[in-house]
Structure formats: C-alpha cells, structure tokens
Design an enzyme around this catalytic site. Sequence first.
Site, PDB file in Angstrom:
ATOM      1  N   CYS A  61       0.710  -1.149   0.130  1.00 51.01           N
ATOM      2  CA  CYS A  61       0.017  -0.150   0.043  1.00 51.01           C
ATOM      3  C   CYS A  61       0.671   1.234  -0.007  1.00 51.01           C
ATOM      4  O   CYS A  61       1.860   1.382   0.760  1.00 51.01           O
ATOM      5  CB  CYS A  61      -0.910   0.018   1.458  1.00 51.01           C
ATOM      6  SG  CYS A  61      -1.552   1.607   1.722  1.00 51.01           S
TER       7      CYS A  61
ATOM      8  N   TRP B  45      -7.973  -6.209   5.048  1.00 50.83           N
ATOM      9  CA  TRP B  45      -6.350  -6.947   5.077  1.00 50.83           C
ATOM     10  C   TRP B  45      -6.344  -7.911   6.227  1.00 50.83           C
ATOM     11  O   TRP B  45      -6.951  -7.906   7.170  1.00 50.83           O
ATOM     12  CB  TRP B  45      -5.598  -5.494   5.503  1.00 50.83           C
ATOM     13  CG  TRP B  45      -5.365  -4.403   4.536  1.00 50.83           C
ATOM     14  CD1 TRP B  45      -6.174  -3.393   4.819  1.00 50.83           C
ATOM     15  CD2 TRP B  45      -5.332  -4.514   3.258  1.00 50.83           C
ATOM     16  NE1 TRP B  45      -6.152  -2.506   3.491  1.00 50.83           N
ATOM     17  CE2 TRP B  45      -5.513  -3.049   2.573  1.00 50.83           C
ATOM     18  CE3 TRP B  45      -4.981  -5.578   2.360  1.00 50.83           C
ATOM     19  CZ2 TRP B  45      -5.356  -3.058   1.327  1.00 50.83           C
ATOM     20  CZ3 TRP B  45      -4.740  -5.499   0.746  1.00 50.83           C
ATOM     21  CH2 TRP B  45      -5.037  -4.086   0.537  1.00 50.83           C
TER      22      TRP B  45
ATOM     23  N   ARG C 197     -14.329   2.343   7.369  1.00 52.89           N
ATOM     24  CA  ARG C 197     -13.495   1.531   6.571  1.00 52.89           C
ATOM     25  C   ARG C 197     -12.125   1.142   7.403  1.00 52.89           C
ATOM     26  O   ARG C 197     -11.769   2.252   8.170  1.00 52.89           O
ATOM     27  CB  ARG C 197     -12.855   2.164   5.249  1.00 52.89           C
ATOM     28  CG  ARG C 197     -14.035   2.555   4.400  1.00 52.89           C
ATOM     29  CD  ARG C 197     -13.630   2.847   3.170  1.00 52.89           C
ATOM     30  NE  ARG C 197     -12.925   1.721   2.181  1.00 52.89           N
ATOM     31  CZ  ARG C 197     -13.831   1.291   1.490  1.00 52.89           C
ATOM     32  NH1 ARG C 197     -15.003   1.279   1.177  1.00 52.89           N
ATOM     33  NH2 ARG C 197     -13.147   0.044   0.694  1.00 52.89           N
TER      34      ARG C 197
ATOM     35  N   VAL D  88      -4.966   0.752   6.405  1.00 51.66           N
ATOM     36  CA  VAL D  88      -3.778   0.746   6.703  1.00 51.66           C
ATOM     37  C   VAL D  88      -3.064   2.044   6.247  1.00 51.66           C
ATOM     38  O   VAL D  88      -3.371   2.564   4.887  1.00 51.66           O
ATOM     39  CB  VAL D  88      -2.820  -0.276   6.304  1.00 51.66           C
ATOM     40  CG1 VAL D  88      -3.264  -1.726   7.174  1.00 51.66           C
ATOM     41  CG2 VAL D  88      -2.900  -0.596   4.674  1.00 51.66           C
TER      42      VAL D  88
ATOM     43  N   GLU E 272      -3.724   8.192   9.663  1.00 49.15           N
ATOM     44  CA  GLU E 272      -3.592   9.213   8.472  1.00 49.15           C
ATOM     45  C   GLU E 272      -2.161   9.077   7.878  1.00 49.15           C
ATOM     46  O   GLU E 272      -1.227   9.704   8.737  1.00 49.15           O
ATOM     47  CB  GLU E 272      -4.281  10.327   8.521  1.00 49.15           C
ATOM     48  CG  GLU E 272      -3.856  11.583   7.692  1.00 49.15           C
ATOM     49  CD  GLU E 272      -4.328  11.122   6.185  1.00 49.15           C
ATOM     50  OE1 GLU E 272      -5.281  10.667   5.947  1.00 49.15           O
ATOM     51  OE2 GLU E 272      -3.268  11.162   5.525  1.00 49.15           O
ATOM     52  N   SER E 273      -1.748   8.697   7.122  1.00 52.17           N
ATOM     53  CA  SER E 273      -0.213   8.413   6.583  1.00 52.17           C
ATOM     54  C   SER E 273       0.593   9.814   6.813  1.00 52.17           C
ATOM     55  O   SER E 273       1.773  10.015   7.113  1.00 52.17           O
ATOM     56  CB  SER E 273       0.057   7.561   5.354  1.00 52.17           C
ATOM     57  OG  SER E 273      -0.770   8.253   4.229  1.00 52.17           O
TER      58      SER E 273
ATOM     59  N   TYR F 144      -5.574   6.675  -7.967  1.00 55.35           N
ATOM     60  CA  TYR F 144      -6.901   6.169  -7.570  1.00 55.35           C
ATOM     61  C   TYR F 144      -7.949   6.765  -8.204  1.00 55.35           C
ATOM     62  O   TYR F 144      -9.048   5.830  -8.316  1.00 55.35           O
ATOM     63  CB  TYR F 144      -6.840   6.290  -5.871  1.00 55.35           C
ATOM     64  CG  TYR F 144      -5.911   5.208  -5.184  1.00 55.35           C
ATOM     65  CD1 TYR F 144      -6.341   3.880  -5.036  1.00 55.35           C
ATOM     66  CD2 TYR F 144      -4.709   5.528  -5.080  1.00 55.35           C
ATOM     67  CE1 TYR F 144      -5.544   3.061  -4.132  1.00 55.35           C
ATOM     68  CE2 TYR F 144      -3.828   4.718  -4.468  1.00 55.35           C
ATOM     69  CZ  TYR F 144      -4.334   3.239  -4.097  1.00 55.35           C
ATOM     70  OH  TYR F 144      -3.317   2.425  -3.646  1.00 55.35           O
TER      71      TYR F 144
HETATM   72  N1  LIG Z   1      -5.662   8.485   4.370  1.00 59.52           N
HETATM   73  C1  LIG Z   1      -5.580   6.989   4.485  1.00 59.52           C
HETATM   74  C2  LIG Z   1      -5.514   6.073   3.311  1.00 59.52           C
HETATM   75  C3  LIG Z   1      -5.175   4.790   3.409  1.00 59.52           C
HETATM   76  C4  LIG Z   1      -5.788   3.781   2.673  1.00 59.52           C
HETATM   77  O1  LIG Z   1      -6.612   4.107   2.030  1.00 59.52           O
HETATM   78  N2  LIG Z   1      -5.341   2.662   2.739  1.00 59.52           N
HETATM   79  C5  LIG Z   1      -5.814   1.369   1.915  1.00 59.52           C
HETATM   80  C6  LIG Z   1      -4.644   0.481   1.428  1.00 59.52           C
HETATM   81  S1  LIG Z   1      -3.658   1.128  -0.087  1.00 59.52           S
HETATM   82  C7  LIG Z   1      -6.513   0.648   2.669  1.00 59.52           C
HETATM   83  O2  LIG Z   1      -6.417   0.328   3.592  1.00 59.52           O
HETATM   84  N3  LIG Z   1      -7.856   0.450   2.082  1.00 59.52           N
HETATM   85  C8  LIG Z   1      -8.786  -0.270   2.730  1.00 59.52           C
HETATM   86  C9  LIG Z   1     -10.157   0.263   2.601  1.00 59.52           C
HETATM   87  O3  LIG Z   1     -10.489   1.276   1.967  1.00 59.52           O
HETATM   88  O4  LIG Z   1     -11.172  -0.279   3.005  1.00 59.52           O
HETATM   89  C10 LIG Z   1      -3.740   7.544   4.580  1.00 59.52           C
HETATM   90  O5  LIG Z   1      -3.383   8.106   3.793  1.00 59.52           O
HETATM   91  O6  LIG Z   1      -3.260   6.796   5.864  1.00 59.52           O
END
Ligand SMILES: N[C@@H](CCC(=O)N[C@@H](CS)C(=O)NCC(=O)O)C(=O)O
Length: 310
Positions: A56, A89, A118, A121, A136-137, A184
Amino acid sequence: MGQLVNGQWSTEDQRRVGSKGEFVRPDSPFRSRISSSSNEYAAESGRYHLFVNAGCPWAYRTLLYRKLKSLEQHISISLTRSAAGTEGWTFGQEREPLLNAQHIHDVYTAAEGSFTGRCTVPVLWDKTRQTIVNNESAEIIRMLNSAFDVLPGVATADYYPESLREEIDELNELIYRTVNNGVYRCGFAQTQTAYEKAYDELFDTLDLLDHRLSGQRYLCGESVTEADWRLFATLIRFDMAYYGQFRCNRNMLQEFTHLWPYTRDLYQHPGVAETVDFDAIKGIYFGSRPPGIVPKGPQIDFQEPHQRGS
Ligand SMILES: N[C@@H](CCC(=O)N[C@@H](CS)C(=O)NCC(=O)O)C(=O)O
C-alpha cells in the site's frame, strides 16, 4: 472491500463515489499526535506499533520513514498479507502477536468496540493506552520525522525543514490530488468523464514535475524533502501497477526524461531499496482480485545508475 458497522464486519462495500462518478476518499478518523512534549502521547521508545501492508502506498510512507529515521528499534510493526481477503487486510490464521489480531478490523475494534468505517492501513497503535493514535499516513510521517528525535540512535535528517515548509505544502497539495490520489481517481472512477479528468490531471502534473526536475535534483532543490518521498511512493508503483491496473497509460514512468532517473536516485538512497517490496505491490493491486493472478513483468532496473549527482 467491506467495512465495520457498529463493530461488526460487513461485506457490503460503501460507495466512495461523487455525483459525477468521481472517486472520493473518506477522511481518516483517528487524528491524535505524538510529540516530545505531549502528556497523552509522549514520544517513548517501544511504546508505539505500526500495522501496515507493504504494498500500500500510504502505509509504505510510514515504513519508509521508519527506515530513513532509524526508528526500527523504537517502533515495532506488524505486516498484513499483501492481498486482501473477504474481511479486508488479513494476517491469516497465524494472527499477529501484539493484539492477536487476524484482520486489520480487529485492530479497529480493539481501539473502539463499536467502530463504524473503513479499516485502512497504516494504523499507528499505542501499546500504553491500547488505542489507535492516528491512521492518516500524511500525519504519521510528520510525527516520525521529528517527534522521536530525542531518542538514542534516531537519524537527525529533517525532511520538513522550516525554511521549505511553504513550498513542500504547496507541492504536497498538488501531488496528493493529482498523483498520489490521482492514480486512484483514475482506477476507481465510475464514469468515462471522471476517469479522463483524473488521467489528464495526473499526466499534466507529471509533465510539470518532469520539467521541474530538469534543472534541479529534487523537488525543492538540492536536498530531499517530504515532497520527494511522498511522490516516490507513487512513482515506484507506477509501471508495475497503475499503468495497467488503473489505466494510467499515457506513458510509463520509464519514458519520462527526468522523473525516471529521479525515481532511481531516490531508490538508491541508503536503506530505501530494502523498504520496497515488489511482490507485495503486485499482491495488493492484482492478488486482491479474483482469480488472484499476479503479472510476472514488467522488468524494471531501479539500480541502473541515475547520473543525478551523488
Ligand atoms: N488516508 C489514508 C488512506 C489509507 C488507505 O486508503 N489505505 C488503503 C490501502 S492502500 C486501505 O487500507 N484500504 C482499505 C479500505 O479502503 O477499506 C492514509 O493515507 O493513511
């Protein structure tokens, strides 16, 4: 992928689409901060843990910063399997040792039993307060950049220096919207118009950055900053995942005159190559969808000399 509703896993996918068929990313709900002066979340060795998926791009930012800042001895991690399952995940039957979690959603309910939303990660977990500090990354890497600097062995490099903050923030805003999240917006668009808008904006920005990098080594000049690392997380995945799976196919990264050697330059920085897991990247973009066949190619040599300075 499904989500939690009042603490129960639901396979019903909540739509992330606006009125024009465009992809809309939900805001991250956990937004507390660790700092050297915080009473609530003090920067202590061994106290925090990252739950991540190495494929990710958002979670990857945190893995990269953990390495760049030499934080491995202070912050522990759990890696999910690369491909998602029916409950998002997963760590598989073995579970991960810290919380005995089988899925990332177990981490969310451990923090908040009736969580709705949701289960993304990265997750930054506090072992003392037994809760999620932040998911939040963009904010997690800011904390990793400086909050732990007082601890022994932490690298002093500052990727968000005071003098460049305005420039970094401006670049981040454009690059997040059109590149990091832009791929995305291409891949998850639900209408032709929304897809083409995202595609045009993505390649307009890549052209602009390619030009910018013709006269300077990094986005803000001669030193690497947060803006470079955030861009890198997307570029390293570009030809392997976004070009095909997300229809970002005007050009491959390898066809850009400056962006391509620039990406190799960042990849060849000490410690960086070992943070990039190509199997995990292919695993999340291809392995998560039936029938789970992962492409063998393309062959990309990120170690080829970059000739952009040493
Ligand atoms: N805003 C979040 C986005 C994180 C994100 O969307 N991660 C994806 C993986 S690439 C995820 O876990 N998606 C699962 C989902 O949306 O249910 C960040 O930057 O930390």
